[in-house]
Design an enzyme around this catalytic site. Structure first.
Site, PDB file in Angstrom:
ATOM      1  N   ILE A 213       0.811  -1.040  -0.117  1.00 47.64           N
ATOM      2  CA  ILE A 213       0.021  -0.068   0.001  1.00 47.64           C
ATOM      3  C   ILE A 213       0.903   1.344  -0.072  1.00 47.64           C
ATOM      4  CG2 ILE A 213      -2.375  -0.882   0.896  1.00 47.64           C
ATOM      5  CD1 ILE A 213      -1.257  -0.165   3.654  1.00 47.64           C
ATOM      6  N   GLY A 214       2.159   1.109   0.433  1.00 47.64           N
ATOM      7  CA  GLY A 214       2.718   2.272   0.202  1.00 47.64           C
ATOM      8  C   GLY A 214       4.368   2.231   0.188  1.00 47.64           C
ATOM      9  N   GLY A 216       7.987   4.075   1.693  1.00 44.66           N
ATOM     10  CA  GLY A 216       8.615   5.126   2.161  1.00 44.66           C
ATOM     11  C   GLY A 216      10.084   5.050   2.039  1.00 44.66           C
ATOM     12  N   ARG A 217      10.807   5.897   3.255  1.00 47.14           N
ATOM     13  CA  ARG A 217      12.204   5.902   2.930  1.00 47.14           C
ATOM     14  C   ARG A 217      12.891   4.776   3.502  1.00 47.14           C
ATOM     15  NH1 ARG A 217      13.025  11.453   6.297  1.00 47.14           N
ATOM     16  NH2 ARG A 217      10.978  10.794   6.773  1.00 47.14           N
ATOM     17  N   PHE A 218      11.972   4.093   4.450  1.00 48.37           N
ATOM     18  CA  PHE A 218      12.888   2.974   5.051  1.00 48.37           C
ATOM     19  C   PHE A 218      12.256   1.588   4.601  1.00 48.37           C
ATOM     20  CE2 PHE A 218      12.822   6.351   8.228  1.00 48.37           C
ATOM     21  CZ  PHE A 218      14.064   6.538   8.043  1.00 48.37           C
ATOM     22  N   GLU A 220       8.787  -0.968   2.681  1.00 48.44           N
ATOM     23  CA  GLU A 220       7.397  -0.870   1.975  1.00 48.44           C
ATOM     24  C   GLU A 220       6.286  -1.112   3.244  1.00 48.44           C
ATOM     25  OE1 GLU A 220       8.068  -4.414  -0.173  1.00 48.44           O
ATOM     26  OE2 GLU A 220       8.712  -3.300  -1.803  1.00 48.44           O
ATOM     27  N   ASP A 335       9.400  14.161  12.951  1.00 49.76           N
ATOM     28  CA  ASP A 335       9.073  14.130  11.508  1.00 49.76           C
ATOM     29  C   ASP A 335       7.664  14.186  11.171  1.00 49.76           C
ATOM     30  OD1 ASP A 335       9.860  13.697   8.726  1.00 49.76           O
ATOM     31  OD2 ASP A 335       9.878  11.628   8.937  1.00 49.76           O
TER      32      ASP A 335
HETATM   33  N1  LIG Z   1      -0.932   1.645   9.192  1.00 54.91           N
HETATM   34  C1  LIG Z   1      -1.367   2.033   8.042  1.00 54.91           C
HETATM   35  N2  LIG Z   1      -2.597   1.752   7.628  1.00 54.91           N
HETATM   36  C2  LIG Z   1      -2.680   2.381   6.346  1.00 54.91           C
HETATM   37  N3  LIG Z   1      -1.966   2.523   5.380  1.00 54.91           N
HETATM   38  C3  LIG Z   1      -0.503   3.034   5.702  1.00 54.91           C
HETATM   39  C4  LIG Z   1      -0.194   2.660   7.284  1.00 54.91           C
HETATM   40  N4  LIG Z   1       0.910   2.950   7.483  1.00 54.91           N
HETATM   41  C5  LIG Z   1       1.488   3.470   6.286  1.00 54.91           C
HETATM   42  N5  LIG Z   1       0.567   3.636   5.287  1.00 54.91           N
HETATM   43  C6  LIG Z   1       0.577   4.158   3.849  1.00 54.91           C
HETATM   44  O1  LIG Z   1       1.874   3.674   3.431  1.00 54.91           O
HETATM   45  C7  LIG Z   1       2.633   5.068   2.876  1.00 54.91           C
HETATM   46  C8  LIG Z   1       4.080   4.935   3.276  1.00 54.91           C
HETATM   47  O2  LIG Z   1       4.216   5.009   4.625  1.00 54.91           O
HETATM   48  P1  LIG Z   1       5.629   5.127   4.979  1.00 54.91           P
HETATM   49  O3  LIG Z   1       5.789   5.798   6.505  1.00 54.91           O
HETATM   50  O4  LIG Z   1       6.657   4.073   4.695  1.00 54.91           O
HETATM   51  O5  LIG Z   1       6.323   6.373   3.953  1.00 54.91           O
HETATM   52  P2  LIG Z   1       5.843   7.968   4.114  1.00 54.91           P
HETATM   53  O6  LIG Z   1       5.312   8.393   5.220  1.00 54.91           O
HETATM   54  O7  LIG Z   1       5.083   7.977   2.861  1.00 54.91           O
HETATM   55  O8  LIG Z   1       7.317   8.609   3.725  1.00 54.91           O
HETATM   56  P3  LIG Z   1       8.532   8.581   4.767  1.00 54.91           P
HETATM   57  O9  LIG Z   1       9.527   7.578   4.332  1.00 54.91           O
HETATM   58  O10 LIG Z   1       9.019   9.882   4.660  1.00 54.91           O
HETATM   59  O11 LIG Z   1       7.947   8.548   6.143  1.00 54.91           O
HETATM   60  C9  LIG Z   1       1.864   5.991   3.632  1.00 54.91           C
HETATM   61  O12 LIG Z   1       1.960   7.089   3.026  1.00 54.91           O
HETATM   62  C10 LIG Z   1       0.546   5.362   3.680  1.00 54.91           C
HETATM   63  O13 LIG Z   1      -0.157   5.786   2.670  1.00 54.91           O
END
Ligand SMILES: Nc1ncnc2c1ncn2[C@@H]1O[C@H](COP(=O)(O)OP(=O)(O)OP(=O)(O)O)[C@@H](O)[C@H]1O
Ligand SMILES: [Mg+2]
Length: 505
Positions: A213-214, A216-218, A220, A335
């Site tokens: 679903i997403g 991020g920096r660290f 999936e 953050d």
């Molecule tokens: N608990 C959750 N429930 C539903 N979706 C989530 C959840 N956690 C994260 N996500 C989805 O996954 C995406 C990626 O999250 P992640 O925290 O890894 O990266 P980010 O916040 O987009 O970037 P960063 O790495 O800068 O924090 C989020 O933007 C969100 O859309």
């Protein structure tokens, strides 16, 4: 100068060919030559051989045709074998009438003899021929043994983990209990710090991943299923082990659980023998992040206030120190941004991504890790973080930097508020002042040097809720961190606004 040097090999070949170009008569002892008077004619060479077979001497004289004289100079047909066969080839009429000596049998020649490209092999070559393959065989065997042992060790390690893990054979998680029930029942002494570690592992290892679903920096983020319910699984790569550990550690801070902070379920490090997969399991929120939500939807005044109030409540809880044995340290997020806040089904916020947070130890007035100056997302960095004037020995400074970021998040929400049929499109803070992935320098110029902030439109003053939101934002954005509102103050102001606007929260 003319090139007069003819290669030596060519001279030898030429000499042999000229000698064999005419017909040649030889002595012949084979049955076919009986009709021709024990002689034969050839365009090649005469050959005489003497061999010793089973102790019996055999003398043969024959003709060899020219096409069999290969390779030139040392034809195979004319080679002897030490201790077994003496051969003589010659190129004049009846030259093979000579009597060759019977080969002498010597054990040394038997041992030292052998054929190589240049004739017989010496002892060294023979040893090399025997020892070389043996050495290779031993090497292969060693590699095989090493690989087998490595796999056995990895396998045993896994087995041991499974056996040592009480979750695998002892723990019984009642089938009818949901995750929320389990967290309520099993949270260590009801302090809200989370499930016992072996239950965390059991839960994590029985999750079935569904879809990504997403990113991020660290790592999936996946949606997974556990006992018919959805969970979110953040998967860190092995390189990010420290981030995984830190985030899990912060989430398990005693008394952290709060309705506006993402509900932590489990942390697990799965070792598959080759690499380690690091999982962080949390509540799943189908709306995704506040950033995703605001991109999709505009919000009503009520929706805006609920989002803002719940975010302030979450941050106030995070920042707050609770004294006592079941107390909680003050925590600064570092953050905060719309991507790190999730939107729950009831349209309230849950603050997530605590991996960069710092905890305050009020007894010693220290911070639990050595904080580095500039972490977080550049766009949301407070002016004192951008120009590095932040006092890092003072925990309150980090809370003030969070408040600045909360003000930016409020601006993102307020733009999407539908008031009198008007709302603006979604934009990131400073979208009109910096490029899409701004550098620290670009942010610093705008925020510190030019002291610019996101625009608060005049028409917001005509709507009470937007007017209050605008006022809060301004008071979150002061250049002087200490002058900014606290999360608790914001929470109180917005709570009053809900009463004023007759909003149920
Ligand atoms: N608990 C959750 N429930 C539903 N979706 C989530 C959840 N956690 C994260 N996500 C989805 O996954 C995406 C990626 O999250 P992640 O925290 O890894 O990266 P980010 O916040 O987009 O970037 P960063 O790495 O800068 O924090 C989020 O933007 C969100 O859309
Ligand atoms: Mg994030």
């Amino acid at each position: 100068m003319a090139n007069w040097r003819i290669p030596l090999a060519a001279v030898v070949v030429q000499a042999v060919l000229s000698r064999t170009s005419q017909a040649l008569w030889c002595n012949c002892t084979t049955a076919q030559c009986e009709k021709t008077g024990s002689q034969c004619e050839t365009d090649g060479a005469c050959m005489a051989s003497t061999s010793l077979i089973d102790g019996q001497e055999q003398h043969i004289r024959v003709c060899i045709t020219r096409d069999k004289l290969v390779p030139p100079g040392q034809p195979f047909y004319c080679r002897g074998a030490e201790g077994f066969l003496n051969i003589h080839c010659c190129y004049t009429d009846y030259c093979n009438s000579i009597d060759l000596k019977v080969p002498s049998v010597t054990t040394s020649s038997g041992l030292g003899g052998g054929y190589g490209p240049g004739g017989t092999w010496g002892l060294v070559e023979l040893v090399a021929v025997i020892v070389g393959p043996l050495f290779l065989l031993c090497l292969l065997l060693l590699v095989g043994v090493f690989l087998y042992q490595y796999h056995q060790r990895a396998y045993n390690h896994r087995q041991r983990l499974e056996v040592e893990d009480p979750s695998c054979d002892h723990i019984y998680l009642p089938k009818d209990r949901t995750l929320q029930d389990l967290i309520y029942d099993l949270s260590t002494s009801g302090s809200g710090s989370g499930l016992p570690l072996f239950v965390q592992r059991t839960v994590a290892r029985t999750i079935v991943l569904q879809e990504i679903i997403g990113k991020g920096r660290f790592g999936e983020v996946w949606r997974g299923r556990w006992r018919g319910g959805d969970v979110a699984v953040k998967i860190f790569s092995s390189r990010e082990e420290r981030s995984w550990f830190r985030e899990a550690e912060i989430y398990q801070t005693i008394m952290l659980r709060h309705e506006n902070i993402l509900g932590f379920i489990a942390a697990d490090n799965k070792d598959n023998g080759t690499w380690t997969q690091l999982w962080l399991v949390s509540d799943y929120h189908e709306h995704g992040s506040l950033f995703d939500y605001l991109n999709h939807y505009s919000v009503t005044t009520e929706g805006m206030i609920k989002l803002a109030l719940s975010a302030a409540s979450g941050l106030a809880h995070l920042h707050m120190e609770i004294l006592g044995t079941q107390g909680k340290p003050g925590i600064a997020h570092r953050d905060l941004k719309s991507k790190n806040i999730l939107v729950k089904k009831n349209c309230n916020c849950a603050i997530a991504d605590l991996g960069l947070a710092v905890r305050h130890d009020s007894a010693t007035d220290t911070i639990d890790i050595a904080p580095n100056q500039r972490v977080g997302t550049k766009r949301y960095m407070a002016p004192e973080v951008l120009d590095e004037t932040i006092n890092m020995r003072h925990f309150e400074s980090f809370k003030c930097a969070d408040i600045y970021a909360l003000g930016l998040v409020y601006w993102e929400i307020a733009r999407r508020c539908n008031s009198g049929g008007i709302h603006e499109d979604y934009q990131l803070p400073y979208y009109d002042l910096v490029p899409s992935d701004p550098s620290i320098e670009e942010m610093r110029k705008v925020v510190c040097d030019q002291k610019l902030r996101p625009n608060i439109p005049n028409w917001w003053r005509s709507y009470e809720a937007l007017r209050v939101m605008g006022k809060i934002m301004r008071e979150c954005w002061y250049a002087n961190g200490a002058a900014r509102l606290t999360a608790l103050r914001i929470k109180k102001t917005l709570s009053q606004l809900t009463i004023q606007e007759d909003i149920k929260v």
